[in-house]
Design an enzyme around this catalytic site. Structure first.
Site, mmCIF file in Angstrom:
data_model
loop_
_atom_site.group_PDB
_atom_site.id
_atom_site.type_symbol
_atom_site.label_atom_id
_atom_site.label_comp_id
_atom_site.label_asym_id
_atom_site.label_seq_id
_atom_site.Cartn_x
_atom_site.Cartn_y
_atom_site.Cartn_z
ATOM 1 N N SER A 37 -18.236 38.125 63.987
ATOM 2 C CA SER A 37 -17.415 38.665 63.024
ATOM 3 C C SER A 37 -18.278 40.123 61.965
ATOM 4 O O SER A 37 -17.039 40.525 61.624
ATOM 5 C CB SER A 37 -16.577 37.530 62.405
ATOM 6 O OG SER A 37 -17.612 36.525 61.673
ATOM 7 N N ASP A 326 -14.525 38.238 51.979
ATOM 8 C CA ASP A 326 -13.539 36.354 51.962
ATOM 9 C C ASP A 326 -15.686 35.644 51.756
ATOM 10 O O ASP A 326 -16.373 36.358 51.627
ATOM 11 C CB ASP A 326 -12.783 36.526 52.852
ATOM 12 C CG ASP A 326 -13.658 36.296 54.011
ATOM 13 O OD1 ASP A 326 -14.924 36.609 54.093
ATOM 14 O OD2 ASP A 326 -13.121 36.741 55.424
ATOM 15 N N HIS A 329 -18.222 36.882 54.514
ATOM 16 C CA HIS A 329 -17.821 38.719 55.316
ATOM 17 C C HIS A 329 -18.420 39.248 54.266
ATOM 18 O O HIS A 329 -17.872 39.887 52.904
ATOM 19 C CB HIS A 329 -16.637 38.513 55.699
ATOM 20 C CG HIS A 329 -16.445 38.230 56.969
ATOM 21 N ND1 HIS A 329 -15.322 36.786 57.473
ATOM 22 C CD2 HIS A 329 -17.494 37.808 58.159
ATOM 23 C CE1 HIS A 329 -16.068 36.220 58.503
ATOM 24 N NE2 HIS A 329 -16.562 37.334 58.766
#
Length: 354
Positions: A37, A326, A329
């Site tokens: 991600s 978040d 991340h």
């Protein structure tokens, strides 16, 4: 007739979404991306998984404020890297409709949020690195159709390859799978992962890759969710998790050195994400940030992906001074700091002298 041809050429060139940004043109013909991600630009939009970021407020600071599937408020590491080597943006997600036709000439992004090296996968559905390599083989066949065999080989051998994986093997597998935790030490698990990394690079080399930048693990003990779950009420980074990342990074560096000696025509370097992100997380004010313990999203302690409800109050009005977007991340601003610290390594990979 000549003016009409020039007009058609101008329209064609302006339609290319990731063309070069400087007068000299890109330093490499294309960029190929593999991983999780931290570098996924939207592949998970096209698979059945809970690991998605294609809804607000993700992407609120990206071009046109679109939630593309990036786990960020804006640009990812690979977006900044692509810009550093001369493109206007990073290549499209391979599973997206944009990864077709002439766009294939500029590369593709195969990364998938929650992905890892382990073929058995993490506890969240994702496209494993081994499957990403199979997609890359499919991509090569499509590239030959678009560019012809000779040009395709030139693109493959001259491209910049970015690998960013390993974090999710720990976060979504080792740390929450009691079977693994009871039967392997973190060091043993790291050794297995580095072996998988070696195999992945060998496959990429055999498929034509000659310029590879591999990201180290980040200091995931400093991620807000790690502090929430494992910090035992303390606000500082979780040393045990950071120690695991550092051990892995040490073994990764040794593996990269060994691969460099084994393949004399391979340029491969470690892109150290750990140091700049650790510095941001522990000394944010010194680099113009104000918050590193909480993420911008929601309460900043537990929310990420589908766990984040955009209707919940608390999301920060501006992420520019937050290290984390978040709980897993970095923000766009932090991603820029990380890539800015890697300019020498990136230039070395692509042969730039400035």
């Amino acid at each position: 007739m000549a003016s009409r041809c020039l007009l058609l050429l101008a329209i064609f060139l302006s339609a290319q979404p990731t063309g070069h940004s400087g007068e000299e043109g890109p330093a490499v013909p294309a960029v190929m991306v593999f991983g999780d991600s931290l570098v996924d630009v939207g592949n998970n939009n096209y698979i059945f998984t809970i690991a998605k970021a294609n809804f607000p407020p993700y992407g609120r600071d990206f071009k046109d404020h679109v939630a593309t599937g990036r786990f960020c408020n804006g640009k990812l590491l690979v977006d900044f890297i692509a810009e550093k080597v001369g493109f206007n943006g990073s290549p499209p997600a391979y599973l997206s409709p944009q990864a077709s036709g002439q766009n294939l000439l500029l590369g593709a992004n195969f990364a998938s949020a929650a992905s890892g090296y382990n073929d058995h996968g993490t506890l969240i559905k994702a496209i494993s690195v081994s499957q990403q390599l199979k997609y890359f083989k499919d991509y090569q066949a499509k590239l030959v159709v678009v560019a012809g065999s000779s040009h395709a080989r030139s693109i493959i051998s001259g491209s910049l390859y970015i690998i960013c994986a390993g974090s999710c093997d720990f976060i979504y597998n080792y740390y929450i799978n009691p079977f693994l935790d009871m039967n392997q030490t973190a060091e043993q698990f790291s050794d297995r992962l580095v072996g998988m990394f070696n195999n992945s690079v060998t496959q990429l080399y055999d498929m034509g890759a000659r310029r590879i930048g591999v990201f180290s693990l980040p200091p995931f003990g400093c991620f807000p969710l790690a502090i929430t779950l494992y910090g035992h009420g303390r606000s500082g980074c979780v040393s045990r998790l950071n120690n695991d990342a550092q051990y892995y990074n040490m073994k990764l560096k040794a593996a990269v050195d060994s691969l460099s000696k084994k393949y004399h025509d391979l340029k491969i370097v470690v892109l150290d994400m750990y140091t700049p992100l650790y510095n941001l997380a522990t000394s944010p004010v010194s680099q113009g940030f104000t918050e590193a313990k909480r993420a911008c999203c929601g309460t900043g302690t537990v929310e990420a992906s589908i766990l984040y409800n955009p209707l919940l109050p608390g999301t920060c009005p501006s992420a520019r001074t937050y290290v984390f977007w978040d709980v897993w991340h970095p923000s766009e601003a932090a991603n820029k700091v990380i890539v800015d610290s890697l300019v020498d390594e990136i230039n070395n990979l692509v042969g730039k002298t400035h």
